[in-house]
Design a protein around this motif. Structure first.
Motif, PDB file in Angstrom:
ATOM      1  N   ALA A   1      15.710   3.147   7.892  1.00 35.18           N
ATOM      2  CA  ALA A   1      16.401   4.104   6.739  1.00 35.18           C
ATOM      3  C   ALA A   1      15.030   4.717   6.028  1.00 35.18           C
ATOM      4  O   ALA A   1      15.098   5.915   5.424  1.00 35.18           O
ATOM      5  N   ASP A   2      14.106   4.020   5.692  1.00 33.37           N
ATOM      6  CA  ASP A   2      13.087   4.348   4.808  1.00 33.37           C
ATOM      7  C   ASP A   2      12.239   5.394   5.569  1.00 33.37           C
ATOM      8  O   ASP A   2      11.671   6.429   4.820  1.00 33.37           O
TER       9      ASP A   2
ATOM     10  N   LEU B   1      18.698  -5.985   0.647  1.00 33.68           N
ATOM     11  CA  LEU B   1      17.301  -5.845   0.972  1.00 33.68           C
ATOM     12  C   LEU B   1      17.178  -4.154   0.777  1.00 33.68           C
ATOM     13  O   LEU B   1      16.010  -3.636   0.424  1.00 33.68           O
ATOM     14  N   HIS B   2      17.978  -3.593   1.154  1.00 32.38           N
ATOM     15  CA  HIS B   2      18.216  -2.173   0.854  1.00 32.38           C
ATOM     16  C   HIS B   2      18.239  -1.760  -0.577  1.00 32.38           C
ATOM     17  O   HIS B   2      17.548  -0.686  -0.773  1.00 32.38           O
ATOM     18  N   ALA B   3      18.909  -2.467  -1.279  1.00 34.69           N
ATOM     19  CA  ALA B   3      18.888  -2.245  -2.700  1.00 34.69           C
ATOM     20  C   ALA B   3      17.593  -2.383  -3.470  1.00 34.69           C
ATOM     21  O   ALA B   3      17.210  -1.780  -4.495  1.00 34.69           O
ATOM     22  N   ASP B   4      16.762  -3.482  -2.873  1.00 35.10           N
ATOM     23  CA  ASP B   4      15.478  -3.659  -3.418  1.00 35.10           C
ATOM     24  C   ASP B   4      14.309  -2.884  -2.759  1.00 35.10           C
ATOM     25  O   ASP B   4      13.166  -3.261  -2.947  1.00 35.10           O
ATOM     26  N   ALA B   5      14.573  -1.908  -1.901  1.00 34.77           N
ATOM     27  CA  ALA B   5      13.399  -1.199  -1.113  1.00 34.77           C
ATOM     28  C   ALA B   5      12.742  -0.503  -2.179  1.00 34.77           C
ATOM     29  O   ALA B   5      13.092  -0.049  -3.087  1.00 34.77           O
TER      30      ALA B   5
ATOM     31  N   THR C   1      13.938   4.944  -4.597  1.00 35.05           N
ATOM     32  CA  THR C   1      15.069   4.184  -5.057  1.00 35.05           C
ATOM     33  C   THR C   1      15.726   3.629  -3.890  1.00 35.05           C
ATOM     34  O   THR C   1      15.250   3.415  -2.753  1.00 35.05           O
ATOM     35  N   ALA C   2      16.754   2.985  -4.212  1.00 41.52           N
ATOM     36  CA  ALA C   2      17.353   2.116  -3.050  1.00 41.52           C
ATOM     37  C   ALA C   2      17.950   2.930  -1.979  1.00 41.52           C
ATOM     38  O   ALA C   2      18.273   4.096  -2.090  1.00 41.52           O
ATOM     39  N   LEU C   3      17.853   2.208  -0.834  1.00 40.14           N
ATOM     40  CA  LEU C   3      18.415   3.051   0.323  1.00 40.14           C
ATOM     41  C   LEU C   3      19.745   2.837   0.593  1.00 40.14           C
ATOM     42  O   LEU C   3      20.532   1.708   0.272  1.00 40.14           O
ATOM     43  N   PRO C   4      20.398   3.807   0.842  1.00 39.36           N
ATOM     44  CA  PRO C   4      21.947   3.836   1.346  1.00 39.36           C
ATOM     45  C   PRO C   4      22.282   2.717   2.371  1.00 39.36           C
ATOM     46  O   PRO C   4      21.798   2.679   3.341  1.00 39.36           O
ATOM     47  N   PHE C   5      23.327   2.025   2.055  1.00 38.77           N
ATOM     48  CA  PHE C   5      23.634   1.029   3.014  1.00 38.77           C
ATOM     49  C   PHE C   5      25.286   0.888   3.030  1.00 38.77           C
ATOM     50  O   PHE C   5      26.008   1.157   2.185  1.00 38.77           O
ATOM     51  N   VAL C   6      25.593   1.282   4.172  1.00 38.39           N
ATOM     52  CA  VAL C   6      27.307   1.694   4.563  1.00 38.39           C
ATOM     53  C   VAL C   6      27.650   0.752   5.241  1.00 38.39           C
ATOM     54  O   VAL C   6      27.432   0.374   6.531  1.00 38.39           O
ATOM     55  N   GLU C   7      28.639  -0.344   4.819  1.00 41.37           N
ATOM     56  CA  GLU C   7      29.074  -1.354   5.600  1.00 41.37           C
ATOM     57  C   GLU C   7      30.512  -0.645   6.356  1.00 41.37           C
ATOM     58  O   GLU C   7      31.416  -0.379   5.476  1.00 41.37           O
ATOM     59  N   VAL C   8      30.661  -1.041   7.364  1.00 35.65           N
ATOM     60  CA  VAL C   8      31.899  -0.519   8.335  1.00 35.65           C
ATOM     61  C   VAL C   8      32.443  -1.478   9.089  1.00 35.65           C
ATOM     62  O   VAL C   8      31.941  -2.342   9.767  1.00 35.65           O
ATOM     63  N   PHE C   9      33.708  -2.054   8.537  1.00 34.46           N
ATOM     64  CA  PHE C   9      34.533  -3.136   8.985  1.00 34.46           C
ATOM     65  C   PHE C   9      35.345  -2.577  10.077  1.00 34.46           C
ATOM     66  O   PHE C   9      36.269  -1.936   9.990  1.00 34.46           O
TER      67      PHE C   9
ATOM     68  N   HIS D   1       0.998  -1.186   0.098  1.00 36.82           N
ATOM     69  CA  HIS D   1       0.102   0.084   0.009  1.00 36.82           C
ATOM     70  C   HIS D   1       1.029   1.208  -0.033  1.00 36.82           C
ATOM     71  O   HIS D   1       1.674   1.664   1.110  1.00 36.82           O
ATOM     72  N   ASN D   2       0.902   1.941  -1.024  1.00 39.64           N
ATOM     73  CA  ASN D   2       1.586   3.109  -1.065  1.00 39.64           C
ATOM     74  C   ASN D   2       1.176   4.386  -0.498  1.00 39.64           C
ATOM     75  O   ASN D   2      -0.204   4.659  -0.136  1.00 39.64           O
ATOM     76  N   GLY D   3       2.071   4.996   0.198  1.00 39.71           N
ATOM     77  CA  GLY D   3       1.755   6.045   1.054  1.00 39.71           C
ATOM     78  C   GLY D   3       2.512   7.218   0.615  1.00 39.71           C
ATOM     79  O   GLY D   3       2.921   7.732  -0.630  1.00 39.71           O
ATOM     80  N   LEU D   4       3.065   7.931   1.707  1.00 35.64           N
ATOM     81  CA  LEU D   4       4.081   9.108   1.195  1.00 35.64           C
ATOM     82  C   LEU D   4       5.446   8.486   0.570  1.00 35.64           C
ATOM     83  O   LEU D   4       5.949   7.304   1.097  1.00 35.64           O
ATOM     84  N   THR D   5       5.968   8.977  -0.382  1.00 36.87           N
ATOM     85  CA  THR D   5       7.121   8.581  -1.126  1.00 36.87           C
ATOM     86  C   THR D   5       8.233   8.752  -0.178  1.00 36.87           C
ATOM     87  O   THR D   5       8.254  10.071   0.838  1.00 36.87           O
ATOM     88  N   ARG D   6       9.578   8.224  -0.236  1.00 37.86           N
ATOM     89  CA  ARG D   6      10.553   8.512   0.560  1.00 37.86           C
ATOM     90  C   ARG D   6      10.990   9.995   0.515  1.00 37.86           C
ATOM     91  O   ARG D   6      11.568  10.761   1.513  1.00 37.86           O
ATOM     92  N   ALA D   7      10.866  10.650  -0.747  1.00 35.99           N
ATOM     93  CA  ALA D   7      11.329  11.855  -1.218  1.00 35.99           C
ATOM     94  C   ALA D   7      10.554  12.885  -0.340  1.00 35.99           C
ATOM     95  O   ALA D   7      10.958  13.826   0.089  1.00 35.99           O
ATOM     96  N   GLU D   8       9.362  12.606  -0.302  1.00 33.07           N
ATOM     97  CA  GLU D   8       8.295  13.597   0.275  1.00 33.07           C
ATOM     98  C   GLU D   8       8.597  13.285   1.944  1.00 33.07           C
ATOM     99  O   GLU D   8       8.723  14.529   2.564  1.00 33.07           O
ATOM    100  N   ARG D   9       8.874  12.267   2.250  1.00 30.95           N
ATOM    101  CA  ARG D   9       9.089  12.396   3.977  1.00 30.95           C
ATOM    102  C   ARG D   9      10.627  12.879   4.206  1.00 30.95           C
ATOM    103  O   ARG D   9      10.715  13.586   5.285  1.00 30.95           O
TER     104      ARG D   9
END
Length: 205
Positions: A93-94, A117-121, A125-133, A8-16
């Protein structure tokens, strides 16, 4: 698996994002027990909150005792643990919150699932995912051992303990690689903050 559900679509991430004046992202800390993941994540959370950014940290204390209290530490349970954490981080993140996750997450495949999962959000568009080792040798981690876990693992009291009786598959292409034996907590926070600013995920301050 549920089949009678519909997105169910609501606010877009850009709007939020426009309304909240902030972008969302997941910063995924991985490394051995006692590497300093949680210490750095706590310091980063405080730093970002101090500058007015909505941030929330997920770690063993608030996940293993609640959402994932039904899971153990077998490879299968570890996989499900990381999958659930990734789904929750994606929701944060969303919502345009910066999610900080601090888990050993020892398997490359599980961390890739979290990234995918973040790429397929959905919803824009995809959500930024930053891996910190947070990199540390097993020997140095054992010397720290603030909870006495390595000692118990060596004594056979803890089964399938990462780095001792279970493997840790180090990231090969993490966005940020921090050697915690050589880098202070404060320096690590600066490095991560700079990275997020350079990618325009957070403002400069």
């Amino acid at each position: 698996m549920a089949t009678n559900i519909t997105w169910h679509n609501g606010l877009t991430r850009a709007e939020r994002s426009e309304l909240r004046k902030q972008k969302g992202a997941t910063v995924w800390f991985t490394g051995l027990s006692a590497s300093g993941k949680s210490t750095i994540a706590v310091a980063l959370e405080q730093h970002l909150l101090k500058h007015g950014l909505a941030t929330y940290r997920l770690d063993g204390d608030n996940v293993r005792f609640g959402l994932n209290k039904d899971l153990g530490f077998s490879p299968k349970d570890r996989e499900e643990n990381i999958r659930r954490i990734a789904e929750v981080a994606k929701l944060f993140a969303d919502s345009t919150t910066i999610a900080l996750t601090s888990f050993i997450s020892p398997y490359k495949a599980d961390r890739q699932i979290a990234r995918d999962l973040h790429a397929d959000a959905k919803n824009d568009t995809a959500l930024p995912f930053v891996e910190v080792f947070i990199d540390i040798s097993v020997e140095a981690a054992e010397k720290r051992d603030p909870k006495g876990l390595y000692k118990k693992a060596r004594a056979g009291e803890i089964k399938e303990f990462t780095g001792i009786s279970a493997p840790y598959e180090a990231p090969e292409k993490a966005e940020i690689h921090i050697h915690s034996e050589k880098t202070s907590v404060e320096e690590a926070v600066v490095i991560i903050t700079q990275y997020l600013q350079d990618r325009e995920l957070i403002p400069r301050f």
